[in-house]
Design a protein around this motif. Sequence first.
Motif, PDB file in Angstrom:
ATOM      1  N   ALA A   6      -9.826 -16.674 -28.990  1.00 12.74           N
ATOM      2  CA  ALA A   6     -10.888 -15.673 -28.931  1.00 12.74           C
ATOM      3  C   ALA A   6     -12.133 -16.237 -28.262  1.00 12.74           C
ATOM      4  O   ALA A   6     -12.778 -15.573 -27.440  1.00 12.74           O
ATOM      5  CB  ALA A   6     -11.217 -15.183 -30.338  1.00 12.74           C
ATOM      6  N   LEU A   7     -12.470 -17.481 -28.595  1.00 16.50           N
ATOM      7  CA  LEU A   7     -13.653 -18.096 -27.986  1.00 16.50           C
ATOM      8  C   LEU A   7     -13.443 -18.345 -26.496  1.00 16.50           C
ATOM      9  O   LEU A   7     -14.381 -18.240 -25.696  1.00 16.50           O
ATOM     10  CB  LEU A   7     -13.974 -19.412 -28.696  1.00 16.50           C
ATOM     11  N   ARG A  36     -23.330 -17.047 -24.839  1.00 17.83           N
ATOM     12  CA  ARG A  36     -23.086 -16.987 -26.277  1.00 17.83           C
ATOM     13  C   ARG A  36     -21.913 -16.052 -26.543  1.00 17.83           C
ATOM     14  O   ARG A  36     -21.783 -15.016 -25.910  1.00 17.83           O
ATOM     15  CB  ARG A  36     -24.335 -16.464 -26.990  1.00 17.83           C
ATOM     16  N   PRO A  37     -21.015 -16.408 -27.480  1.00 23.79           N
ATOM     17  CA  PRO A  37     -19.901 -15.515 -27.782  1.00 23.79           C
ATOM     18  C   PRO A  37     -20.401 -14.140 -28.194  1.00 23.79           C
ATOM     19  O   PRO A  37     -21.511 -13.995 -28.693  1.00 23.79           O
ATOM     20  CB  PRO A  37     -19.193 -16.204 -28.950  1.00 23.79           C
ATOM     21  N   ALA A  38     -19.557 -13.162 -27.996  1.00 29.05           N
ATOM     22  CA  ALA A  38     -19.880 -11.828 -28.493  1.00 29.05           C
ATOM     23  C   ALA A  38     -20.045 -11.904 -30.002  1.00 29.05           C
ATOM     24  O   ALA A  38     -19.721 -12.900 -30.629  1.00 29.05           O
ATOM     25  CB  ALA A  38     -18.763 -10.855 -28.122  1.00 29.05           C
ATOM     26  N   SER A  39     -20.530 -10.836 -30.594  1.00 31.23           N
ATOM     27  CA  SER A  39     -20.825 -10.834 -32.030  1.00 31.23           C
ATOM     28  C   SER A  39     -19.696 -11.459 -32.825  1.00 31.23           C
ATOM     29  O   SER A  39     -18.535 -11.104 -32.674  1.00 31.23           O
ATOM     30  CB  SER A  39     -21.044  -9.397 -32.502  1.00 31.23           C
ATOM     31  N   GLN A  41     -11.891 -16.486 -24.490  1.00 34.70           N
ATOM     32  CA  GLN A  41     -12.142 -15.222 -23.809  1.00 34.70           C
ATOM     33  C   GLN A  41     -13.635 -14.900 -23.773  1.00 34.70           C
ATOM     34  O   GLN A  41     -14.129 -14.286 -22.825  1.00 34.70           O
ATOM     35  CB  GLN A  41     -11.384 -14.094 -24.524  1.00 34.70           C
ATOM     36  N   ARG A  42     -14.357 -15.294 -24.814  1.00 34.75           N
ATOM     37  CA  ARG A  42     -15.756 -14.892 -24.932  1.00 34.75           C
ATOM     38  C   ARG A  42     -16.718 -15.799 -24.181  1.00 34.75           C
ATOM     39  O   ARG A  42     -17.812 -15.386 -23.810  1.00 34.75           O
ATOM     40  CB  ARG A  42     -16.148 -14.840 -26.411  1.00 34.75           C
ATOM     41  N   TYR A  43     -16.329 -17.055 -24.007  1.00 32.50           N
ATOM     42  CA  TYR A  43     -17.181 -17.958 -23.234  1.00 32.50           C
ATOM     43  C   TYR A  43     -16.780 -17.874 -21.759  1.00 32.50           C
ATOM     44  O   TYR A  43     -15.598 -17.891 -21.430  1.00 32.50           O
ATOM     45  CB  TYR A  43     -16.996 -19.405 -23.711  1.00 32.50           C
ATOM     46  N   SER A  44     -17.746 -17.835 -20.887  1.00 36.92           N
ATOM     47  CA  SER A  44     -17.460 -17.926 -19.454  1.00 36.92           C
ATOM     48  C   SER A  44     -17.884 -19.313 -19.000  1.00 36.92           C
ATOM     49  O   SER A  44     -19.014 -19.729 -19.235  1.00 36.92           O
ATOM     50  CB  SER A  44     -18.234 -16.850 -18.678  1.00 36.92           C
TER      51      SER A  44
END
Length: 344
Positions: free
Chosen positions: A322-323, A340-343, A325-328
């Motif tokens: 999940a992280l 910053r990761p999504a909520s 996907q959320r970190y670019s």
Amino acid sequence: MPYSSFSRSADASPVLQTALAALEAGISVVPIRSDGSKRPALTSWKPFQQRLPTRREVSTWFARRDVGIALVTGQVSGCLLAVDFDEEGCFLTWMARLRQDSQLARLYEEVASGYEERTPKGGRHLLLRCPAIGRSRVLARSRQGGILVETREEGAIIIVAPSAGTVHPTGRPYVLLRGGVQSVRTISPAQLEEICSSLRLLDEQGAPKLIQSSSQPTAGPRRPLQLSATRPGDLLNRDPQVTWESILLPKGWELVRTDGAGCCYWRHPGKRGPHYSATTNHAGDDKLHVFSTSAPLPPGSYTKFAAYALLYHGDFHAAAQALKQRYSSGRPGEGEAFARPASL
């Protein structure tokens, strides 16, 4: 003859005086052998877990001046409890912690003014009374597994001053520093929990057991995920925008207070009362330390990634995916920041 007048008699040894004073205060006592074994000098001391000895029994047991004295903890002694620091270093570490926590320091002073003694190994005994008496507990262990701090509660004994050096294998005596058997303080269950929770921070073991999701295969090790040569969990741990508040508050944890050293005290979801069940940033380590066995996380120490993974995904691999996907990621070598990761 009343105990108090007998205890002042010139014929009474210091140990006998203490034994009679304890009996007068409603505390059960037993004699301790003078051979360094720290064992009771009775064929059986178990009956005195249930009843106080008589004045005649006490006078007979402590007629010899070389015997030591132990107090029986638990309900028989008015819910007497002992906090036992095995060595001085552990106690001094706790003292340093108290200098950053005025509320806990005041509680310690209240207890210690009633009874505090130094043990032959340089540790400390604190005696107190509390209606929430239970089984004795080990609160902190060393890296080698030895006991650093424990409580003596229902049905246990604690050797006390003025037991001489012949009682302990070191050859050194127990020394009363403050208070006495007739001035032991009574505290509330919440206050006892506050003391015990702070002492669990001294534990040198307790790394949490990692949990794998049942939906993931368990045979064989996984290759660690790579994200520009950095694991997603490491990115989360280093992200200055990801705070313990952003991880814990959405899951129902309550921040009770923050002390002068920046250590935060947390209450887990569903827990009531003034006491807490975990801390973050103890000694500046930026970790979550869970004490309560009823918290959503097992007792142990957690990084932000470990807490996030278990609270939000129940599985480290799923959390890392999940992280990822959320970190670019930025371009390697250019030090670009990660979003910053999504909520959480």
